[in-house]
Design a protein around this motif. Structure first.
Motif, PDB file in Angstrom:
ATOM      1  N   VAL A   1       9.732  -5.612  -8.996  1.00 57.17           N
ATOM      2  CA  VAL A   1       9.264  -4.261  -9.312  1.00 57.17           C
ATOM      3  C   VAL A   1       7.774  -4.126  -8.999  1.00 57.17           C
ATOM      4  O   VAL A   1       7.336  -3.136  -8.408  1.00 57.17           O
ATOM      5  CB  VAL A   1       9.559  -3.912 -10.786  1.00 57.17           C
ATOM      6  N   VAL A   2       6.988  -5.138  -9.372  1.00 58.46           N
ATOM      7  CA  VAL A   2       5.546  -5.100  -9.102  1.00 58.46           C
ATOM      8  C   VAL A   2       5.281  -5.058  -7.604  1.00 58.46           C
ATOM      9  O   VAL A   2       4.419  -4.297  -7.132  1.00 58.46           O
ATOM     10  CB  VAL A   2       4.841  -6.308  -9.771  1.00 58.46           C
ATOM     11  N   LEU A   3       6.004  -5.841  -6.828  1.00 54.64           N
ATOM     12  CA  LEU A   3       5.812  -5.841  -5.379  1.00 54.64           C
ATOM     13  C   LEU A   3       6.179  -4.499  -4.753  1.00 54.64           C
ATOM     14  O   LEU A   3       5.465  -4.006  -3.875  1.00 54.64           O
ATOM     15  CB  LEU A   3       6.622  -6.961  -4.733  1.00 54.64           C
ATOM     16  N   VAL A   4       7.270  -3.903  -5.198  1.00 55.54           N
ATOM     17  CA  VAL A   4       7.677  -2.610  -4.654  1.00 55.54           C
ATOM     18  C   VAL A   4       6.649  -1.538  -5.007  1.00 55.54           C
ATOM     19  O   VAL A   4       6.244  -0.747  -4.142  1.00 55.54           O
ATOM     20  CB  VAL A   4       9.088  -2.214  -5.156  1.00 55.54           C
ATOM     21  N   VAL A   5       6.199  -1.517  -6.247  1.00 53.51           N
ATOM     22  CA  VAL A   5       5.219  -0.504  -6.666  1.00 53.51           C
ATOM     23  C   VAL A   5       3.887  -0.712  -5.946  1.00 53.51           C
ATOM     24  O   VAL A   5       3.288   0.245  -5.444  1.00 53.51           O
ATOM     25  CB  VAL A   5       5.036  -0.531  -8.203  1.00 53.51           C
TER      26      VAL A   5
ATOM     27  N   VAL B   1       2.200   1.994  -3.374  1.00 52.46           N
ATOM     28  CA  VAL B   1       0.852   2.536  -3.592  1.00 52.46           C
ATOM     29  C   VAL B   1      -0.040   2.222  -2.402  1.00 52.46           C
ATOM     30  O   VAL B   1      -0.784   3.083  -1.920  1.00 52.46           O
ATOM     31  CB  VAL B   1       0.249   1.981  -4.901  1.00 52.46           C
ATOM     32  N   LEU B   2       0.037   1.008  -1.911  1.00 54.87           N
ATOM     33  CA  LEU B   2      -0.789   0.614  -0.776  1.00 54.87           C
ATOM     34  C   LEU B   2      -0.414   1.400   0.476  1.00 54.87           C
ATOM     35  O   LEU B   2      -1.291   1.846   1.218  1.00 54.87           O
ATOM     36  CB  LEU B   2      -0.628  -0.889  -0.535  1.00 54.87           C
ATOM     37  N   ALA B   3       0.871   1.595   0.712  1.00 58.96           N
ATOM     38  CA  ALA B   3       1.309   2.306   1.914  1.00 58.96           C
ATOM     39  C   ALA B   3       1.022   3.798   1.830  1.00 58.96           C
ATOM     40  O   ALA B   3       0.675   4.421   2.842  1.00 58.96           O
ATOM     41  CB  ALA B   3       2.807   2.076   2.131  1.00 58.96           C
ATOM     42  N   LEU B   4       1.134   4.383   0.665  1.00 57.84           N
ATOM     43  CA  LEU B   4       0.960   5.832   0.548  1.00 57.84           C
ATOM     44  C   LEU B   4      -0.479   6.256   0.270  1.00 57.84           C
ATOM     45  O   LEU B   4      -0.974   7.212   0.867  1.00 57.84           O
ATOM     46  CB  LEU B   4       1.878   6.369  -0.553  1.00 57.84           C
TER      47      LEU B   4
ATOM     48  N   PHE C   1      -3.406   4.169   0.257  1.00 56.25           N
ATOM     49  CA  PHE C   1      -4.461   3.466   0.973  1.00 56.25           C
ATOM     50  C   PHE C   1      -4.003   3.086   2.376  1.00 56.25           C
ATOM     51  O   PHE C   1      -4.194   1.953   2.825  1.00 56.25           O
ATOM     52  CB  PHE C   1      -4.872   2.202   0.200  1.00 56.25           C
ATOM     53  N   SER C   2      -3.425   4.024   3.077  1.00 54.13           N
ATOM     54  CA  SER C   2      -2.837   3.711   4.377  1.00 54.13           C
ATOM     55  C   SER C   2      -3.865   3.367   5.440  1.00 54.13           C
ATOM     56  O   SER C   2      -3.582   2.613   6.361  1.00 54.13           O
ATOM     57  CB  SER C   2      -1.980   4.879   4.854  1.00 54.13           C
ATOM     58  N   ASP C   3      -5.082   3.889   5.340  1.00 59.25           N
ATOM     59  CA  ASP C   3      -6.085   3.607   6.365  1.00 59.25           C
ATOM     60  C   ASP C   3      -7.096   2.548   5.949  1.00 59.25           C
ATOM     61  O   ASP C   3      -8.036   2.258   6.675  1.00 59.25           O
ATOM     62  CB  ASP C   3      -6.817   4.882   6.753  1.00 59.25           C
ATOM     63  N   THR C   4      -6.893   1.923   4.805  1.00 51.45           N
ATOM     64  CA  THR C   4      -7.783   0.874   4.327  1.00 51.45           C
ATOM     65  C   THR C   4      -7.482  -0.432   5.054  1.00 51.45           C
ATOM     66  O   THR C   4      -6.327  -0.743   5.331  1.00 51.45           O
ATOM     67  CB  THR C   4      -7.588   0.664   2.815  1.00 51.45           C
ATOM     68  N   GLU C   5      -8.530  -1.196   5.353  1.00 52.80           N
ATOM     69  CA  GLU C   5      -8.342  -2.500   5.974  1.00 52.80           C
ATOM     70  C   GLU C   5      -8.579  -3.596   4.952  1.00 52.80           C
ATOM     71  O   GLU C   5      -9.596  -3.625   4.275  1.00 52.80           O
ATOM     72  CB  GLU C   5      -9.288  -2.670   7.156  1.00 52.80           C
ATOM     73  N   LEU C   6      -7.604  -4.492   4.811  1.00 60.13           N
ATOM     74  CA  LEU C   6      -7.702  -5.652   3.929  1.00 60.13           C
ATOM     75  C   LEU C   6      -7.763  -6.885   4.823  1.00 60.13           C
ATOM     76  O   LEU C   6      -6.749  -7.327   5.336  1.00 60.13           O
ATOM     77  CB  LEU C   6      -6.491  -5.733   3.001  1.00 60.13           C
ATOM     78  N   PHE C   7      -8.953  -7.420   4.993  1.00 58.80           N
ATOM     79  CA  PHE C   7      -9.197  -8.505   5.941  1.00 58.80           C
ATOM     80  C   PHE C   7      -8.728  -8.051   7.324  1.00 58.80           C
ATOM     81  O   PHE C   7      -9.308  -7.145   7.888  1.00 58.80           O
ATOM     82  CB  PHE C   7      -8.551  -9.812   5.492  1.00 58.80           C
ATOM     83  N   TRP C   8      -7.670  -8.608   7.865  1.00 59.51           N
ATOM     84  CA  TRP C   8      -7.202  -8.169   9.175  1.00 59.51           C
ATOM     85  C   TRP C   8      -5.929  -7.317   9.065  1.00 59.51           C
ATOM     86  O   TRP C   8      -5.326  -6.961  10.070  1.00 59.51           O
ATOM     87  CB  TRP C   8      -6.978  -9.350  10.119  1.00 59.51           C
TER      88      TRP C   8
ATOM     89  N   ARG D   1      -1.092   0.505   5.393  1.00 59.91           N
ATOM     90  CA  ARG D   1       0.297   0.958   5.481  1.00 59.91           C
ATOM     91  C   ARG D   1       1.264  -0.152   5.893  1.00 59.91           C
ATOM     92  O   ARG D   1       2.268  -0.368   5.201  1.00 59.91           O
ATOM     93  CB  ARG D   1       0.403   2.144   6.430  1.00 59.91           C
ATOM     94  N   PRO D   2       1.032  -0.893   6.978  1.00 54.64           N
ATOM     95  CA  PRO D   2       1.988  -1.952   7.321  1.00 54.64           C
ATOM     96  C   PRO D   2       2.082  -3.041   6.248  1.00 54.64           C
ATOM     97  O   PRO D   2       3.174  -3.530   5.953  1.00 54.64           O
ATOM     98  CB  PRO D   2       1.447  -2.527   8.630  1.00 54.64           C
ATOM     99  N   PHE D   3       0.944  -3.405   5.671  1.00 50.87           N
ATOM    100  CA  PHE D   3       0.948  -4.425   4.627  1.00 50.87           C
ATOM    101  C   PHE D   3       1.710  -3.934   3.401  1.00 50.87           C
ATOM    102  O   PHE D   3       2.487  -4.676   2.788  1.00 50.87           O
ATOM    103  CB  PHE D   3      -0.485  -4.809   4.265  1.00 50.87           C
ATOM    104  N   GLY D   4       1.543  -2.665   3.049  1.00 47.13           N
ATOM    105  CA  GLY D   4       2.281  -2.090   1.933  1.00 47.13           C
ATOM    106  C   GLY D   4       3.778  -2.047   2.183  1.00 47.13           C
ATOM    107  O   GLY D   4       4.576  -2.319   1.277  1.00 47.13           O
ATOM    108  N   LEU D   5       4.156  -1.729   3.407  1.00 42.94           N
ATOM    109  CA  LEU D   5       5.585  -1.715   3.745  1.00 42.94           C
ATOM    110  C   LEU D   5       6.191  -3.108   3.655  1.00 42.94           C
ATOM    111  O   LEU D   5       7.304  -3.276   3.150  1.00 42.94           O
ATOM    112  CB  LEU D   5       5.790  -1.134   5.145  1.00 42.94           C
ATOM    113  N   VAL D   6       5.456  -4.100   4.114  1.00 42.34           N
ATOM    114  CA  VAL D   6       5.953  -5.475   4.021  1.00 42.34           C
ATOM    115  C   VAL D   6       6.097  -5.892   2.564  1.00 42.34           C
ATOM    116  O   VAL D   6       7.108  -6.496   2.178  1.00 42.34           O
ATOM    117  CB  VAL D   6       5.031  -6.441   4.797  1.00 42.34           C
ATOM    118  N   LEU D   7       5.111  -5.568   1.742  1.00 45.53           N
ATOM    119  CA  LEU D   7       5.209  -5.891   0.311  1.00 45.53           C
ATOM    120  C   LEU D   7       6.409  -5.207  -0.336  1.00 45.53           C
ATOM    121  O   LEU D   7       7.129  -5.811  -1.128  1.00 45.53           O
ATOM    122  CB  LEU D   7       3.933  -5.473  -0.421  1.00 45.53           C
TER     123      LEU D   7
END
Length: 59
Positions: free
Chosen positions: A11-15, A19-22, A24-31, A35-41
């Protein structure tokens, strides 16, 4: 792994992924971009939830 912990982790990973995908879609976390990182999570969390529910039905 404890089934309750696995459900909570899923549940924590999905939430967090949603949140990350919707939000903070244009935020960069390291490389990674948000949005893609949020979708993978979210996908990993959904797989974890499906595995936890299938284990509960077997027992």
């Amino acid at each position: 792994m404890n089934p309750t912990f696995q459900l909570a982790l899923g549940v924590v990973l999905v939430v967090a992924g949603a949140v990350l995908a919707l939000a903070f879609s244009d935020t960069e976390l390291f490389w990674f971009q948000g949005r893609p990182f949020g979708l993978v999570l979210a996908i990993v969390g959904a797989i974890d939830l499906a595995e936890a529910f299938s284990r509960r039905r077997r027992t």
